[in-house]
Write a protein that holds these residues in place. Structure first.
Motif, PDB file in Angstrom:
ATOM      1  N   GLY A  95       0.817  -1.207   0.000  1.00  0.00           N
ATOM      2  CA  GLY A  95       0.000   0.000   0.000  1.00  0.00           C
ATOM      3  C   GLY A  95       0.851   1.257   0.000  1.00  0.00           C
ATOM      4  N   GLU A  96       1.850   1.287   0.864  1.00  0.00           N
ATOM      5  CA  GLU A  96       2.747   2.446   0.942  1.00  0.00           C
ATOM      6  C   GLU A  96       3.419   2.701  -0.405  1.00  0.00           C
TER       7      GLU A  96
ATOM      8  N   SER B  57       2.320   1.849  -3.449  1.00  0.00           N
ATOM      9  CA  SER B  57       1.487   2.007  -4.646  1.00  0.00           C
ATOM     10  C   SER B  57       0.274   2.850  -4.283  1.00  0.00           C
ATOM     11  N   SER B  58      -0.918   2.362  -4.540  1.00  0.00           N
ATOM     12  CA  SER B  58      -2.089   3.238  -4.425  1.00  0.00           C
ATOM     13  C   SER B  58      -2.727   3.227  -3.049  1.00  0.00           C
TER      14      SER B  58
ATOM     15  N   VAL C 176      -8.707   5.736   0.797  1.00  0.00           N
ATOM     16  CA  VAL C 176      -9.033   7.155   0.947  1.00  0.00           C
ATOM     17  C   VAL C 176     -10.098   7.535  -0.081  1.00  0.00           C
ATOM     18  N   PRO C 177     -10.800   8.673   0.145  1.00  0.00           N
ATOM     19  CA  PRO C 177     -11.818   9.096  -0.824  1.00  0.00           C
ATOM     20  C   PRO C 177     -11.165   9.262  -2.191  1.00  0.00           C
ATOM     21  N   GLY C 178     -11.833   8.829  -3.210  1.00  0.00           N
ATOM     22  CA  GLY C 178     -11.273   8.954  -4.557  1.00  0.00           C
ATOM     23  C   GLY C 178     -10.526   7.714  -4.999  1.00  0.00           C
ATOM     24  N   GLU C 179     -10.217   6.808  -4.056  1.00  0.00           N
ATOM     25  CA  GLU C 179      -9.535   5.580  -4.444  1.00  0.00           C
ATOM     26  C   GLU C 179     -10.592   4.565  -4.882  1.00  0.00           C
TER      27      GLU C 179
ATOM     28  N   LEU D  67      -9.262   2.147  -9.829  1.00  0.00           N
ATOM     29  CA  LEU D  67      -7.923   2.686  -9.582  1.00  0.00           C
ATOM     30  C   LEU D  67      -7.101   1.666  -8.792  1.00  0.00           C
TER      31      LEU D  67
ATOM     32  N   HIS E 190      -3.726   0.128 -10.309  1.00  0.00           N
ATOM     33  CA  HIS E 190      -2.460   0.701  -9.831  1.00  0.00           C
ATOM     34  C   HIS E 190      -1.917   0.073  -8.552  1.00  0.00           C
TER      35      HIS E 190
END
Lengths: 416, 416
Positions: A28-29, A31-32, A38-41, A45, A49
């Motif tokens: 996670g750290e 890449s995405s 988080v909002p928008g993920e 996506l 990614h």
């Protein structure tokens, strides 16, 4: 089936939480953010990614290798494999390094974090030209046939003035040595500027080539400010120099790639400082992983320590690293492993036994300068030792045929 | 009396031989070779160029911290101080790094080797301009008064397309935030190229500045190939951008110095990858030593972790590192420590207590994006927390006066 557009990185980690969870945090750290959404993920996506954990192998309990904010008594060691989408990094070396060897080393949940190996996508590899000269180009420039090449480092490595420097280069070039290199501490000091070294060395190498028929290559250390890198390279080339040296860990992989973009001569890649991020087995990056990036960035020669050297790596590790260097990678020329430290006539037999190749550059110091018959016999003795190793002839038998080798064996006997 | 033209480096080492002898080997390897005298190494050369051991303090017996060719049961730990003649390195940062943090880490006789601290000659420091903008210049470009600056990182850090990116920048700029930065993994990907990000961010920051009166600084990550570094910088500047970001450990100190030589805007120095050569206490280089080189190379902002962060360093270590950054060095502008990771309204009080300065940039993620009243109240709450900390008002008391802070305290309460 493996996705051909993914980078595969294998890590050793230690954690106080289950390794699967620690692996997710690392992925996670880097890449995405699979760890905290988080909002928008969006799901799309994330799938496109996010780095993916493809293997977690638990190795067992151990005391922590590295300090952290917390200090658990015991942690779990594991080997994990992570796939990074190539789209995240494109073909950029700096971004690839940031992804596979960036912020992950500082995560508090990890008590070891070591990049062990790296499998790069063919498309990534193909987008980097790699070595322009490599072993074949180096031999061609020197006028050297097959067999291990023999080189040395100017000693004393720093502090020499013009006359002393000239005399050392002259003796070595007349000794028909393949390569002379600056020490990594010798860059462009006021007491013996690069420009002066280049001029003197070119004169002596030219003169000696008339006599020996071999054009000694001099690896001028052009490590220093990047704004002046091209000027220093051009200065070497203008004088007829055939090699430049860069201390890759100090300058950075991107600086090597930059030099490669305009260098007209082979790049001798020194590894000074590399051990800072390599020597602890629970931290940093392995040589096997690192050398791929240095090769893609365009090193023609790459330092790798040496069997029996005064560096920390065991002979088995050195041999594995040399074999990694000799493993094909992309379409660039084959890089030349540069062996150094405590190399002498006793080195070729074990080196040949371990790697079965003489596409190497062996840098010897005392074995040349301190040969009782002078540097020419020192160089000859090393070549004789290499030929014997390749032919399966023992050192003792070869020494009976070759006086320079016999003298070296007597002078540098390991029991001495 | 200390020789003003010498670099003083303090190391922790471990060795199976007496520490005095190990120190001599280190000093020899990193200068003119005090260990094995070679032909041509005159007494004059040795005295003028040799590194000198000025202190050896034995700390006691321990198990080896690092592997080597040999594996002794116990080794002796020691702190040593070494003086390097400045003439050996001139004023070149890469050469200085090679001398104090180069080949020494690989010496087989050392079972720990850590550069703890560095005292550079005034003449060396003075030959580097250091930060061009620093904290004062950053405040000026933003239109920010005194007090800690508040920033954030675009999240999701990678994978965003244009519209989502625009909407995030717009919300943050309208929130009157001081700084937005790219993630270190976000460089110049095909799905959201740097040029596109620069254009969109400039538009949104321009519009927001009309409303807020504050010109949000955007740290565009221009990490990548060095051949394209200037082009990427120019692209940012041409669009009215006011900051560029470089991942310093990945690019190298010389690349930072190169960027500084032409950058027209502050350089936001990320530290991704630094822990690889820093986290093990027996290997590599300390932050306190490293940050001096990064500051001389010209970083305007420098990442330093954060109190209560998810990174490995303890709060005491982070505080010491921040204090090191705030210690004057040369004539450059004062660098801005960039605090990141898990920073929220609970961070200012302990940070202020530890460093007594608000010449800082605090990067907060969730504390802004996930504030229940939206990002503008998120930014306000962080400023309110900082003001309270500086004024000696408790968080609880300040929350009673400031609704955004009260909302943040309720939402992000550490007990939650």
């Amino acid at each position: 089936m493996r996705d051909p557009r993914r980078i595969i990185a294998r890590y050793c980690i230690e954690s106080a939480i289950p390794p699967e969870r620690a692996a997710e945090i690392l992925a996670g750290e880097q890449s995405s953010g699979t760890f905290v959404r988080v909002p928008g993920e969006t799901q799309e996506l994330h799938e496109r990614h996010g780095a993916r954990i493809i293997d977690v192998r638990t190795l067992g309990e151990t005391t922590p290798s590295l300090p952290s904010r917390s200090a658990p008594q015991m942690v779990t060691a594991a080997e994990i494999e992570v796939e990074f989408p190539m789209e995240n990094v494109g073909s950029d070396l700096a971004t690839a390094l940031t992804a596979v060897a960036g912020n992950l080393f500082e995560l508090e949940q990890l008590f070891a974090c070591r990049l062990q190996s790296l499998v790069l996508p063919e498309e990534f590899i193909a987008s980097h030209p790699g070595a322009r000269f490599g072993t074949a180009g180096t031999r061609r420039l020197i006028g050297a046939g097959p067999g291990a090449m023999v080189g040395t480092i100017i000693k004393p490595n720093i502090g020499l003035r013009e006359d002393a420097f000239r005399s050392i280069v002259k003796d070595l070039a007349l000794a028909s040595i393949d390569l002379i290199k600056d020490d990594e501490l010798m860059t462009d000091p006021s007491y013996l500027p690069l420009e002066t070294r280049v001029r003197i060395a070119a004169e002596e190498i030219d003169s000696a080539a008339q006599v020996t028929g071999r054009r000694t290559m001099y690896a001028f250390n052009i490590t220093g400010d990047i704004a002046g890198l091209r000027r220093r390279h051009d200065l070497v080339v203008a004088a007829g120099g055939t090699c430049v040296m860069l201390t890759v860990p100090v300058m950075g992989i991107p600086a090597l790639e930059y030099l490669r973009s305009f260098s007209e001569v082979p790049i001798h890649g020194h590894r000074g400082g590399l051990a800072a991020s390599m020597r602890h087995p629970g931290l940093g990056i392995s040589y096997v992983a690192w050398q791929q990036l240095a090769r893609l960035a365009g090193a023609d020669h790459l330092h790798v320590g040496g069997l029996g050297s005064k560096f920390y790596e065991t002979d088995d590790e050195v041999a594995a690293n040399i074999r990694a260097l000799l493993t094909p990678l992309g379409t660039g020329e084959q890089v030349t492993p540069a062996l150094s430290s405590a190399q002498n006539v006793f080195s070729p037999h074990p080196t040949w036994a371990a790697v079965q190749s003489s596409d190497l550059l062996m840098l010897a110091g005392g074995g040349i300068a301190a040969h009782p018959g002078g540097p020419a016999r020192g160089v000859a003795s090393l070549r004789e030792a290499w030929e014997a190793a390749q032919a399966g002839v023992s050192l003792a038998d070869a020494a009976r045929e070759h006086p320079p080798l016999a003298e070296a064996v007597a002078a540098f006997s390991r029991s001495a």
